[in-house]
Design a protein around this motif. Structure first.
Motif, PDB file in Angstrom:
ATOM      1  N   ARG A 230     -13.093 -10.365  -5.551  1.00 34.88           N
ATOM      2  CA  ARG A 230     -12.843  -8.451  -6.152  1.00 34.88           C
ATOM      3  C   ARG A 230     -12.366  -7.711  -5.729  1.00 34.88           C
ATOM      4  NH1 ARG A 230     -16.776 -10.974  -9.509  1.00 34.88           N
ATOM      5  NH2 ARG A 230     -18.355 -10.138  -9.184  1.00 34.88           N
ATOM      6  N   ILE A 231     -13.644  -7.929  -4.407  1.00 31.67           N
ATOM      7  CA  ILE A 231     -13.403  -6.382  -3.477  1.00 31.67           C
ATOM      8  C   ILE A 231     -11.943  -6.101  -2.722  1.00 31.67           C
ATOM      9  CG2 ILE A 231     -14.534  -5.292  -1.733  1.00 31.67           C
ATOM     10  CD1 ILE A 231     -16.913  -6.538  -2.304  1.00 31.67           C
ATOM     11  N   ALA A 232     -12.066  -7.424  -2.078  1.00 35.52           N
ATOM     12  CA  ALA A 232     -10.404  -7.521  -1.452  1.00 35.52           C
ATOM     13  C   ALA A 232      -9.660  -7.088  -2.757  1.00 35.52           C
ATOM     14  CB  ALA A 232     -10.257  -8.799  -1.451  1.00 35.52           C
ATOM     15  N   ARG A 233      -9.090  -7.375  -3.675  1.00 33.26           N
ATOM     16  CA  ARG A 233      -8.239  -7.602  -4.448  1.00 33.26           C
ATOM     17  C   ARG A 233      -8.307  -5.656  -4.736  1.00 33.26           C
ATOM     18  NH1 ARG A 233      -9.379 -12.206  -6.656  1.00 33.26           N
ATOM     19  NH2 ARG A 233     -10.503 -10.442  -8.824  1.00 33.26           N
ATOM     20  N   ARG A 234      -8.988  -5.467  -5.276  1.00 31.18           N
ATOM     21  CA  ARG A 234      -8.713  -3.913  -6.069  1.00 31.18           C
ATOM     22  C   ARG A 234      -8.961  -2.792  -4.774  1.00 31.18           C
ATOM     23  NH1 ARG A 234     -11.428  -1.823 -10.293  1.00 31.18           N
ATOM     24  NH2 ARG A 234      -9.988   0.433 -10.252  1.00 31.18           N
ATOM     25  N   LEU A 235      -9.485  -2.858  -3.625  1.00 32.96           N
ATOM     26  CA  LEU A 235      -9.120  -2.434  -2.191  1.00 32.96           C
ATOM     27  C   LEU A 235      -7.847  -2.253  -1.404  1.00 32.96           C
ATOM     28  CD1 LEU A 235     -12.761  -2.147  -0.258  1.00 32.96           C
ATOM     29  CD2 LEU A 235     -11.718  -0.905  -2.146  1.00 32.96           C
ATOM     30  N   GLN A 236      -6.792  -3.308  -2.042  1.00 32.10           N
ATOM     31  CA  GLN A 236      -6.261  -3.864  -1.255  1.00 32.10           C
ATOM     32  C   GLN A 236      -4.792  -2.756  -1.827  1.00 32.10           C
ATOM     33  OE1 GLN A 236      -4.955  -7.981  -0.871  1.00 32.10           O
ATOM     34  NE2 GLN A 236      -3.108  -7.215  -0.032  1.00 32.10           N
ATOM     35  N   ALA A 237      -5.377  -2.576  -2.934  1.00 29.34           N
ATOM     36  CA  ALA A 237      -4.297  -2.395  -4.154  1.00 29.34           C
ATOM     37  C   ALA A 237      -4.168  -0.885  -4.302  1.00 29.34           C
ATOM     38  CB  ALA A 237      -4.980  -2.712  -5.464  1.00 29.34           C
TER      39      ALA A 237
ATOM     40  N   MET B  15       0.730  -1.049  -0.257  1.00 26.69           N
ATOM     41  CA  MET B  15       0.183   0.233   0.281  1.00 26.69           C
ATOM     42  C   MET B  15       1.295   1.021  -0.551  1.00 26.69           C
ATOM     43  SD  MET B  15      -3.028   0.913   2.048  1.00 26.69           S
ATOM     44  CE  MET B  15      -2.285   0.764   3.690  1.00 26.69           C
ATOM     45  N   MET B  16       2.551   1.707   0.052  1.00 25.71           N
ATOM     46  CA  MET B  16       3.213   2.246   0.169  1.00 25.71           C
ATOM     47  C   MET B  16       3.524   2.880  -1.534  1.00 25.71           C
ATOM     48  SD  MET B  16       3.343   3.774   3.158  1.00 25.71           S
ATOM     49  CE  MET B  16       4.901   4.811   2.533  1.00 25.71           C
ATOM     50  N   ARG B  17       2.726   2.658  -2.159  1.00 29.82           N
ATOM     51  CA  ARG B  17       2.878   2.901  -3.889  1.00 29.82           C
ATOM     52  C   ARG B  17       2.380   4.488  -3.314  1.00 29.82           C
ATOM     53  NH1 ARG B  17      -0.646   3.312  -8.414  1.00 29.82           N
ATOM     54  NH2 ARG B  17      -1.971   2.303  -7.558  1.00 29.82           N
ATOM     55  N   ILE B  18       2.899   5.527  -3.851  1.00 30.83           N
ATOM     56  CA  ILE B  18       2.211   7.119  -3.894  1.00 30.83           C
ATOM     57  C   ILE B  18       2.253   8.042  -4.929  1.00 30.83           C
ATOM     58  CG2 ILE B  18       2.289   9.234  -2.723  1.00 30.83           C
ATOM     59  CD1 ILE B  18       2.190   7.283  -0.402  1.00 30.83           C
ATOM     60  N   PRO B  19       1.450   7.832  -5.858  1.00 32.07           N
ATOM     61  CA  PRO B  19       0.809   7.925  -7.292  1.00 32.07           C
ATOM     62  C   PRO B  19       1.198   9.594  -7.397  1.00 32.07           C
ATOM     63  CG  PRO B  19      -1.180   7.230  -6.798  1.00 32.07           C
ATOM     64  CD  PRO B  19      -0.161   7.295  -5.560  1.00 32.07           C
ATOM     65  N   HIS B  20       1.678   9.969  -8.123  1.00 28.72           N
ATOM     66  CA  HIS B  20       1.473  11.544  -8.843  1.00 28.72           C
ATOM     67  C   HIS B  20       1.495  12.079  -9.878  1.00 28.72           C
ATOM     68  CE1 HIS B  20       4.286  14.975  -7.989  1.00 28.72           C
ATOM     69  NE2 HIS B  20       3.542  15.723  -9.267  1.00 28.72           N
ATOM     70  N   PHE B  21       0.175  13.028  -9.267  1.00 24.68           N
ATOM     71  CA  PHE B  21      -0.597  13.435 -10.937  1.00 24.68           C
ATOM     72  C   PHE B  21      -0.529  14.835 -11.184  1.00 24.68           C
ATOM     73  CE2 PHE B  21      -3.609  10.432  -8.476  1.00 24.68           C
ATOM     74  CZ  PHE B  21      -3.947   9.805  -9.687  1.00 24.68           C
ATOM     75  N   THR B  22      -0.134  14.688 -12.559  1.00 25.39           N
ATOM     76  CA  THR B  22       1.133  15.781 -13.289  1.00 25.39           C
ATOM     77  C   THR B  22      -0.543  17.382 -13.224  1.00 25.39           C
ATOM     78  OG1 THR B  22       0.568  15.033 -15.412  1.00 25.39           O
ATOM     79  CG2 THR B  22       2.965  14.801 -14.053  1.00 25.39           C
ATOM     80  N   LEU B  23       0.085  18.381 -13.275  1.00 26.78           N
ATOM     81  CA  LEU B  23      -1.086  19.345 -13.454  1.00 26.78           C
ATOM     82  C   LEU B  23      -2.143  19.076 -14.398  1.00 26.78           C
ATOM     83  CD1 LEU B  23      -2.001  22.539 -12.469  1.00 26.78           C
ATOM     84  CD2 LEU B  23      -0.243  22.876 -14.327  1.00 26.78           C
ATOM     85  N   ASN B  24      -3.038  19.201 -14.082  1.00 29.47           N
ATOM     86  CA  ASN B  24      -4.611  19.315 -14.911  1.00 29.47           C
ATOM     87  C   ASN B  24      -4.266  20.714 -15.118  1.00 29.47           C
ATOM     88  OD1 ASN B  24      -6.755  18.817 -16.543  1.00 29.47           O
ATOM     89  ND2 ASN B  24      -8.032  18.341 -14.339  1.00 29.47           N
TER      90      ASN B  24
END
Length: 224
Positions: free
Chosen positions: A112-119, A1-10
């Protein structure tokens, strides 16, 4: 769960943060219509707690498939995926915290719920014209945002991010360095609360008589 996505400027539209949804997606849709949300240009960022308490928790996975919708993990996502995966958190009875809906889902759907929410990530960053905005569900255990990228960030810090209400309870208004603003949900407030550069935006849109705060991340002002 430690992946920190970074979103560029909209550069085409708005970036909007929303507080806890708690299975009230029809109410969220109505709030988005009121501010004329444009899915072709705008993006919506969730502080977590998409599920539990409300009647539409099973719709969470549909929303997570939307290309303009981005969410982090809240404590209710954690409780949900752990129980769906057969590893419930012993300290908390998920069913008494709004999780009875999960019992109505067949085993395949629960997986399916478990896999998606865990990600879901623990946090995320969004570029704005005035600097990076961070999003974490409940609290942040450091004075410097860069600590979230450091090797010393561990399970106890994750617990704070998902469960703590310390900043809110103590009304600590110290500034978190190296981030323009930090956005939290988790602790429901009557109106948006700002402490230093930290914003609490769960204003109970999932509650009877509550409303969703939709915070423009470029201006740091709620949309009316």
């Amino acid at each position: 769960m430690m992946r920190i996505p970074h979103f560029t400027l909209n550069t085409q539209g708005r970036d909007i943060a929303v507080g806890d949804v708690h299975g009230c997606f029809s109410k969220l849709e109505a709030a988005l219509r009121r501010v004329r949300f444009d899915p072709a240009k705008d993006r919506l960022f969730s502080v977590g707690d998409l599920v539990d308490r409300g009647p539409e928790s099973r719709q969470a996975l549909q929303w997570l498939d939307l290309p303009w919708f981005h969410a982090i993990c809240g404590n209710h996502e954690l409780m949900t995926w752990r129980r769906a995966d057969g590893r419930p958190i012993q300290e908390f009875d998920h069913r008494t915290h709004g999780g009875l809906w999960l019992d109505d889902c067949p085993p395949e759907e629960q997986q399916r719920i478990a896999r998606r929410l865990q990600a879901l990530p623990l946090a995320m960053e969004v570029d704005t014209p005035e600097g990076v905005v961070g999003i974490v569900h409940a609290d942040f255990p450091y004075e410097d945002w860069n600590a979230i990228h450091g090797p010393g960030f561990d399970a106890s810090d994750e617990y704070v991010c998902l469960w703590s209400i310390d900043r809110y309870e103590t009304r600590y208004a110290g500034t978190v360095r190296n981030v323009r603003a930090l956005i939290h949900g988790h602790r429901t407030t009557r109106t948006m609360l700002q402490l230093g550069n930290v914003y609490f935006i769960d204003t109970g849109g999932w509650r009877e008589g509550g409303r969703f705060t939709l915070l423009d991340l470029h201006t740091l002002k709620p949309l009316s």
